[in-house]
Design an enzyme around this catalytic site. Structure first.
Site, PDB file in Angstrom:
ATOM      1  N   GLN A 113       0.877  -1.313  -0.099  1.00  0.00           N
ATOM      2  CA  GLN A 113      -0.142   0.151  -0.089  1.00  0.00           C
ATOM      3  C   GLN A 113       0.927   1.248  -0.035  1.00  0.00           C
ATOM      4  O   GLN A 113       0.509   2.181  -0.486  1.00  0.00           O
ATOM      5  CB  GLN A 113      -0.834   0.117   1.140  1.00  0.00           C
ATOM      6  CG  GLN A 113      -2.168   0.898   1.219  1.00  0.00           C
ATOM      7  CD  GLN A 113      -3.064   0.536   0.481  1.00  0.00           C
ATOM      8  OE1 GLN A 113      -3.578  -0.867   0.502  1.00  0.00           O
ATOM      9  NE2 GLN A 113      -3.821   1.215  -0.639  1.00  0.00           N
ATOM     10  N   LYS A 128      -2.708  -0.863   6.486  1.00  0.00           N
ATOM     11  CA  LYS A 128      -3.768  -2.142   6.298  1.00  0.00           C
ATOM     12  C   LYS A 128      -4.270  -2.630   7.312  1.00  0.00           C
ATOM     13  O   LYS A 128      -3.294  -2.609   8.312  1.00  0.00           O
ATOM     14  CB  LYS A 128      -3.067  -3.094   5.492  1.00  0.00           C
ATOM     15  CG  LYS A 128      -4.101  -4.149   4.508  1.00  0.00           C
ATOM     16  CD  LYS A 128      -4.665  -3.157   3.189  1.00  0.00           C
ATOM     17  CE  LYS A 128      -5.874  -3.753   2.506  1.00  0.00           C
ATOM     18  NZ  LYS A 128      -6.244  -3.369   1.297  1.00  0.00           N
ATOM     19  N   GLY A 167     -12.483  -0.438   2.731  1.00  0.00           N
ATOM     20  CA  GLY A 167     -12.879  -1.826   2.566  1.00  0.00           C
ATOM     21  C   GLY A 167     -11.724  -2.447   1.856  1.00  0.00           C
ATOM     22  O   GLY A 167     -10.769  -2.002   1.480  1.00  0.00           O
ATOM     23  N   ASP A 168     -11.894  -3.977   1.964  1.00  0.00           N
ATOM     24  CA  ASP A 168     -11.134  -4.803   1.076  1.00  0.00           C
ATOM     25  C   ASP A 168     -12.080  -5.978   1.302  1.00  0.00           C
ATOM     26  O   ASP A 168     -13.046  -5.869   1.364  1.00  0.00           O
ATOM     27  CB  ASP A 168      -9.750  -5.120   1.860  1.00  0.00           C
ATOM     28  CG  ASP A 168      -8.848  -5.788   1.045  1.00  0.00           C
ATOM     29  OD1 ASP A 168      -8.245  -5.164   0.094  1.00  0.00           O
ATOM     30  OD2 ASP A 168      -8.699  -7.030   1.286  1.00  0.00           O
ATOM     31  N   THR A 212     -11.824   0.503  -8.149  1.00  0.00           N
ATOM     32  CA  THR A 212     -11.004  -0.521  -8.250  1.00  0.00           C
ATOM     33  C   THR A 212     -11.107  -1.230  -9.622  1.00  0.00           C
ATOM     34  O   THR A 212     -10.038  -1.144 -10.265  1.00  0.00           O
ATOM     35  CB  THR A 212     -10.700  -1.275  -7.031  1.00  0.00           C
ATOM     36  OG1 THR A 212     -10.896  -0.540  -5.915  1.00  0.00           O
ATOM     37  CG2 THR A 212      -9.509  -2.003  -7.080  1.00  0.00           C
ATOM     38  N   ASN A 243     -16.327  -6.895  -5.129  1.00  0.00           N
ATOM     39  CA  ASN A 243     -16.500  -5.607  -5.514  1.00  0.00           C
ATOM     40  C   ASN A 243     -15.558  -5.166  -6.649  1.00  0.00           C
ATOM     41  O   ASN A 243     -15.969  -4.869  -7.634  1.00  0.00           O
ATOM     42  CB  ASN A 243     -16.098  -4.953  -4.337  1.00  0.00           C
ATOM     43  CG  ASN A 243     -15.720  -3.183  -4.598  1.00  0.00           C
ATOM     44  OD1 ASN A 243     -14.585  -2.820  -4.822  1.00  0.00           O
ATOM     45  ND2 ASN A 243     -16.918  -2.518  -4.635  1.00  0.00           N
ATOM     46  N   SER A 379     -10.436   7.078  -2.919  1.00  0.00           N
ATOM     47  CA  SER A 379     -10.752   7.227  -1.521  1.00  0.00           C
ATOM     48  C   SER A 379     -10.316   8.450  -1.185  1.00  0.00           C
ATOM     49  O   SER A 379     -10.518   9.270  -0.338  1.00  0.00           O
ATOM     50  CB  SER A 379     -10.058   6.108  -0.743  1.00  0.00           C
ATOM     51  OG  SER A 379     -10.815   4.894  -0.808  1.00  0.00           O
TER      52      SER A 379
HETATM   53  P1  NDP Z   1     -14.596  -8.915  -2.003  1.00  0.00           P
HETATM   54  O1  NDP Z   1     -14.630  -9.821  -0.717  1.00  0.00           O
HETATM   55  O2  NDP Z   1     -15.809  -8.096  -2.326  1.00  0.00           O
HETATM   56  O3  NDP Z   1     -14.662 -10.086  -3.096  1.00  0.00           O
HETATM   57  C1  NDP Z   1     -13.595 -11.128  -3.050  1.00  0.00           C
HETATM   58  C2  NDP Z   1     -13.849 -12.211  -4.246  1.00  0.00           C
HETATM   59  O4  NDP Z   1     -12.795 -13.181  -4.389  1.00  0.00           O
HETATM   60  C3  NDP Z   1     -15.036 -12.978  -4.062  1.00  0.00           C
HETATM   61  O5  NDP Z   1     -15.791 -13.356  -5.046  1.00  0.00           O
HETATM   62  C4  NDP Z   1     -14.535 -14.315  -3.239  1.00  0.00           C
HETATM   63  O6  NDP Z   1     -15.107 -15.538  -3.336  1.00  0.00           O
HETATM   64  C5  NDP Z   1     -13.078 -14.113  -4.013  1.00  0.00           C
HETATM   65  N1  NDP Z   1     -12.066 -14.989  -3.248  1.00  0.00           N
HETATM   66  C6  NDP Z   1     -11.741 -14.620  -2.172  1.00  0.00           C
HETATM   67  N2  NDP Z   1     -10.776 -15.554  -1.655  1.00  0.00           N
HETATM   68  C7  NDP Z   1     -10.772 -16.449  -2.711  1.00  0.00           C
HETATM   69  C8  NDP Z   1      -9.887 -17.715  -2.900  1.00  0.00           C
HETATM   70  N3  NDP Z   1      -9.293 -18.270  -1.891  1.00  0.00           N
HETATM   71  N4  NDP Z   1     -10.243 -18.494  -3.909  1.00  0.00           N
HETATM   72  C9  NDP Z   1     -11.045 -17.960  -4.904  1.00  0.00           C
HETATM   73  N5  NDP Z   1     -11.970 -16.683  -4.888  1.00  0.00           N
HETATM   74  C10 NDP Z   1     -11.675 -16.039  -3.670  1.00  0.00           C
HETATM   75  O7  NDP Z   1     -13.399  -8.335  -2.096  1.00  0.00           O
HETATM   76  P2  NDP Z   1     -12.709  -7.233  -3.294  1.00  0.00           P
HETATM   77  O8  NDP Z   1     -13.285  -7.447  -4.497  1.00  0.00           O
HETATM   78  O9  NDP Z   1     -12.839  -5.936  -2.550  1.00  0.00           O
HETATM   79  O10 NDP Z   1     -11.200  -7.599  -3.295  1.00  0.00           O
HETATM   80  C11 NDP Z   1     -10.592  -8.465  -4.172  1.00  0.00           C
HETATM   81  C12 NDP Z   1      -9.102  -8.193  -4.371  1.00  0.00           C
HETATM   82  O11 NDP Z   1      -8.886  -6.906  -4.655  1.00  0.00           O
HETATM   83  C13 NDP Z   1      -8.279  -8.447  -3.098  1.00  0.00           C
HETATM   84  O12 NDP Z   1      -6.977  -8.918  -3.329  1.00  0.00           O
HETATM   85  C14 NDP Z   1      -8.198  -6.967  -2.515  1.00  0.00           C
HETATM   86  O13 NDP Z   1      -7.074  -6.861  -1.647  1.00  0.00           O
HETATM   87  C15 NDP Z   1      -7.963  -6.096  -3.745  1.00  0.00           C
HETATM   88  N6  NDP Z   1      -8.233  -4.702  -3.825  1.00  0.00           N
HETATM   89  C16 NDP Z   1      -9.463  -4.433  -3.231  1.00  0.00           C
HETATM   90  C17 NDP Z   1      -9.786  -2.999  -3.524  1.00  0.00           C
HETATM   91  C18 NDP Z   1     -11.000  -2.343  -2.965  1.00  0.00           C
HETATM   92  O14 NDP Z   1     -11.306  -1.175  -3.497  1.00  0.00           O
HETATM   93  N7  NDP Z   1     -11.873  -3.249  -2.718  1.00  0.00           N
HETATM   94  C19 NDP Z   1      -8.774  -1.923  -3.787  1.00  0.00           C
HETATM   95  C20 NDP Z   1      -7.309  -2.548  -4.239  1.00  0.00           C
HETATM   96  C21 NDP Z   1      -7.182  -3.548  -4.135  1.00  0.00           C
HETATM   97  P3  NDP Z   1     -15.884 -15.989  -1.952  1.00  0.00           P
HETATM   98  O15 NDP Z   1     -16.997 -14.979  -1.921  1.00  0.00           O
HETATM   99  O16 NDP Z   1     -16.294 -17.347  -2.323  1.00  0.00           O
HETATM  100  O17 NDP Z   1     -14.862 -15.648  -0.785  1.00  0.00           O
END
Ligand code: NDP
Length: 447
Positions: A113, A128, A167-168, A212, A243, A379
């Protein structure tokens, strides 16, 4: 001692001082690989001790989060906030609620980050946090009580000029609402700028939810442009369906691409007609259902619970789920199937071996700290609006996001060129952000 030996000594001490934190080691190693060329040119960064200092968070907070579930049982989780660097601004970075969270995950994310936030060009430091709490299957009441307990401990470390979470994974608008409500209650202050990702009616920013995913696609479009191409007519695979993934799918479609597959931790859906963005959003964001629901409601879609989403041939791959989700074998499959661009929407989704495979092929590869920086950049735009008690339109905010992503792309590409490694976005992102952070550290003295 040679410069390489000095760098490798620092890396060894990171391993010794942070035992077992494999994801943190991985993130540090990737940056160190890029820094060799910097210290060759400017060894004074080693003399100033900035690299050791950058690897040690300014502050690490670990705390108990007790709460009562719907059946009246007491549950105990562990909360974390790693305040990594405040050299460019208040600590800024998301909170992750997922059972896999431990100190090593929070530190890898916090370390990344710092560099990502520098790339945005906004005045934000890096941090974080999160918890091993699993919101999946929990009622709204349980999530609220957990969030209230979490922030009741963490609030004393936060503030719009100190530390600003967002969030994350597992933390979206619902959780930010509960966290903000309890923060306001404890402090008796409506301090909008203390959390980002807020609801649009009470201090949130337009485009933050989409930022994102949109930003990752805008970055990938810039990469394609360097090859004289665009998303128009391309097949795309997006992993995850949270997300980041949902809004990456929407933006790909706006640009004329076709998303063939999305996933969650139970499998992936293959939809040769192209993923229906509205149905995906309804199933995953509104109903919080599993991805199989999507396949059940769409004739053209098929649920696959074995094999890998990366088996689906595509020209652009957008990993948007979680860390280390692309192995070397999966990277080889993507390359063999004609993939030309990989842009990381998630943080560190490629294993080190996958990264090497991409870099030794013709694939253009963008690391998360550059490609997914649109979330944190927006953000920072939310903080800016909160500070001036203003709120901007969707169009204006999206324009700002687009400019920021195009600038980050340009910054990474130019730095890679300057260091004699054109197209190496990993080097470009690491070196360009390191130089900004390191120069600020030197200017601010040994603190
Ligand atoms: P969410 O919780 O909204 O979604 C995560 C998604 O990834 C879900 O579909 C989840 O499935 C899937 N997932 C998580 N773990 C696994 C796994 N081990 N195997 C397969 N699928 C998996 O999170 P975000 O979309 O916010 O975040 C996704 C990524 O983006 C992360 O790496 C986060 O750090 C990064 N990120 C997010 C930002 C943001 O603004 N939100 C900013 C920058 C980076 P399930 O529901 O089944 O767990």
């Amino acid at each position: 001692m040679t410069l390489e030996d000095r760098l490798s000594d620092i890396y060894s001490s990171v391993l010794l001082r942070n035992p077992g934190e494999v994801e943190f080691h991985q993130a540090v190693e990737e940056v160190f690989d890029s820094l060799a060329v910097v210290v060759q040119r400017e060894p004074e960064y080693l003399d100033a001790g900035v690299i050791q200092r950058l690897c040690e968070p300014e502050r690490q907070i670990i705390f108990r989060v007790p709460w009562v579930d719907d059946s009246g049982e007491i549950q105990v989780n562990r909360g974390f906030r790693v305040e990594f660097s405040s050299v460019l601004g208040p600590y800024k970075g998301g909170l992750r609620f997922h059972p896999s969270v431990y100190l090593g995950i929070v530190k890898f994310l916090g370390f990344e980050q710092v560099f990502k936030n520098a790339l945005t060009g906004m005045p934000i430091g890096g941090g974080k946090g999160g918890s091993d709490f699993d919101p999946k299957g929990r009622s709204d009441g349980e999530v609220m009580r957990f969030c209230q307990s979490f922030i009741t401990e963490l609030y004393r470390h936060l503030g719009e000029y100190t530390d600003v979470p967002a969030g994350d994974i597992g933390v979206g608008a619902r959780e930010i609402g509960y966290l903000f409500g309890q923060y306001k209650r404890i402090t008796n202050r409506f301090e909008s700028g203390v959390l980002t990702g807020k609801g649009l009616g009470w201090g949130g920013a337009q485009v933050r939810k989409e930022a994102t995913g949109y930003g990752t696609v805008i970055f990938a479009e810039e990469m394609l442009r360097t090859r004289g191409r665009s998303f128009d007519g391309l097949d795309v695979v997006v992993s995850g369906s949270g997300n980041v993934a949902i809004y990456a799918v929407e933006k790909v479609q706006q640009l004329g691409g076709r998303v063939l597959a999305v996933s969650d931790s139970s499998g992936y859906v293959y939809d040769p007609e192209g993923i229906d963005y509205e149905l995906l959003q309804q199933v995953k964001e509104v109903e919080r259902a599993r991805i199989c629901e999507y396949a059940e409601r769409r004739d053209s879609a098929e649920l696959r619970t074995s094999g890998s989403i990366w088996d689906v041939p595509c020209q652009v791959a957008l990993p948007c789920a979680t860390q280390n989700e692309i192995s070397a074998d999966e990277a080889d499959t993507l390359i063999r199937n004609g993939c030309v661009v990989v842009a990381e929407g998630a943080n560190m989704p490629s294993t080190p071996e996958a990264l090497k495979a991409f870099q030794s092929s013709d694939v253009l590869f963008a690391p998360g700290k550059a490609a997914n920086a649109g979330g944190v950049a927006t953000s920072a735009l939310e903080m800016q609006q909160n500070a001036s008690r203003d709120s901007w339109s969707f169009e204006h905010t999206e324009e700002r996001l687009t400019t920021i992503m195009v600038d980050i792309h340009e910054r990474c590409a130019t730095t890679a060129d300057e260091y004699g490694q054109p197209d190496n976005y990993v080097l470009g992102a690491n070196v360009s952000s390191f130089l900004q952070v390191a120069d600020a550290m030197i200017a601010q003295g040994v603190v």
